[in-house]
Design an enzyme around this catalytic site. Structure first.
Site, PDB file in Angstrom:
ATOM      1  CG  ASP A  16      -2.039  -1.578   1.669  1.00  0.00           C
ATOM      2  OD1 ASP A  16      -1.733  -1.638   0.473  1.00  0.00           O
ATOM      3  OD2 ASP A  16      -2.321  -1.222   2.622  1.00  0.00           O
ATOM      4  CD  GLU A 221      -9.106  -2.827  -0.795  1.00  0.00           C
ATOM      5  OE1 GLU A 221      -9.543  -2.754   0.512  1.00  0.00           O
ATOM      6  OE2 GLU A 221      -8.287  -3.245  -1.245  1.00  0.00           O
TER       7      GLU A 221
HETATM    8  O1  FUB Z   1      -3.513  -3.474   3.790  1.00  0.00           O
HETATM    9  C1  FUB Z   1      -4.553  -3.394   3.686  1.00  0.00           C
HETATM   10  C2  FUB Z   1      -5.204  -3.280   2.618  1.00  0.00           C
HETATM   11  O2  FUB Z   1      -5.437  -4.498   1.655  1.00  0.00           O
HETATM   12  C3  FUB Z   1      -5.551  -1.463   2.308  1.00  0.00           C
HETATM   13  O3  FUB Z   1      -5.698  -0.810   3.396  1.00  0.00           O
HETATM   14  C4  FUB Z   1      -6.439  -2.057   1.254  1.00  0.00           C
HETATM   15  O4  FUB Z   1      -5.751  -1.359   0.113  1.00  0.00           O
HETATM   16  C5  FUB Z   1      -5.869  -3.441   0.718  1.00  0.00           C
HETATM   17  O5  FUB Z   1      -4.541  -3.498  -0.271  1.00  0.00           O
END
Ligand code: FUB
Length: 322
Positions: A16, A221
């Site tokens: 991320d 997301e």
């Molecule tokens: O790393 C945890 C979660 O997985 C992140 O917040 C999301 O965007 C995904 O990459």
């Protein structure tokens, strides 16, 4: 390094990446994956991260510097579990780290921690930002105003809210119903609270209609915002269809019209990124699970040069190249 994908931190699992240029150097703010032995599920319990490191680069091909642990879950007074994707913004020489974390009721909130240098350390505020929820904050500055984009489905809990209020039960739209939107909110002058009520970031398909829940390119997301040739590029992960896509608009608030795929699926369930200009070139920072043999909760950071065509369209990058 044109079109060459490079792993950045071979010795540890990081994911991320939120990347910014501060004082002429590139700073990377990733999540810190580790082997927690928690079984994989749709809630993302296996992503049980407990701290953040900061990394910096003087030049894209240089050795990376690890500035060590800059914020630890044990120092956050309201902490429950799971430090997910963070971002950092600079204002008047201070650095504000925004991080999603479950509180002691297992609800994701967004917290702020303050540092005097881009490499931290960051001191957390005693409480989460009032009215914050869900995950993946990404902060964008424009004309002295700072805007936070946020939100994520499934384990990111966005389906538990409508109009910024918690629902009694989660509702995830399906089929031709409009997909859930990411959120945008302007930050208060002191950077510690929201200055307004979060609004929907409207994502339109090529025919100008709101993207539907069945559209494989709908938002899931990992919001990110960058500006290129006076256009605002909102990019995001499609989650369960495993792509990075983008849409463009004329203001930070949108609406944004879908433009295409930035990155095809990588090895590993999640895909997440940032796009940044550094020394005259554009880069896509992202992650995959190749070095861990496909263990989706143990991800590694990568960077590749990103290119636009003459009309400002991003050229699609193959996610499974090495
Ligand atoms: O790393 C945890 C979660 O997985 C992140 O917040 C999301 O965007 C995904 O990459």
């Amino acid at each position: 390094m044109k079109n060459k994908v490079k792993y950045l931190i071979p010795g540890d699992y990081m994911a991320d990446p939120s990347v910014h240029v501060f004082n002429g150097k590139l700073y990377i703010y990733p999540s810190h994956d580790w082997e927690s032995n928690i079984a994989e599920n749709d809630n993302g319990d296996h992503f049980d991260m407990k701290d953040y490191h900061v990394f910096s680069l003087e030049d894209i091909d240089d050795e990376i510097t690890d500035h060590g642990v800059v914020l630890d879950i044990k120092d956050i007074p309201w902490a429950g579990r799971q430090l997910w994707d963070c971002d950092v913004a600079e204002k008047n020489g201070r650095y504000y780290m925004y991080f999603p974390l479950k509180d002691q009721n297992d609800i994701f909130r967004i917290g702020v921690a303050i540092g005097n240098r881009p490499e931290g350390p960051f001191l957390p505020q005693p409480d989460p930002v009032k009215g914050s929820y869900s995950i993946d904050p990404a902060v964008f500055e424009e004309g002295g105003e700072y805007y936070m984009y946020f939100g994520g489905l499934w384990g990111g809990q966005l389906q538990r809210y409508r109009h910024n209020k918690a629902l009694e039960c989660a509702i995830l739209p399906e089929g031709n119903a409009a997909a859930l939107c990411p959120k945008i909110v302007r930050l208060r002058g002191d950077m510690l609270e929201f200055a307004e009520v979060p609004r929907d970031v409207l994502l339109l398909d090529e025919s100008g209609k709101l993207m539907t829940a069945a559209n494989p390119c709908r938002f899931f997301e990992a919001s990110w915002m960058h500006k290129y040739n006076d256009k605002y590029y909102f990019s995001y992960s499609t989650g369960d269809t495993h792509m990075l896509c983008y849409a463009t608009g004329d203001t930070p608030y949108g609406p944004f019209t879908y433009q295409g795929v930035i990155l095809t699926p990588v090895v590993g369930w999640t895909t997440h990124h940032s796009i940044v200009e550094f020394k005259g070139k554009w880069y896509l920072f992202h992650h995959d699970s190749v070095p861990s043999g496909g263990r989706t909760w143990l991800r590694s950071l990568k960077v590749v040069e990103l290119e636009y065509d003459k009309d400002g369209k991003i050229k699609t990058i193959e996610g499974r190249q090495m």
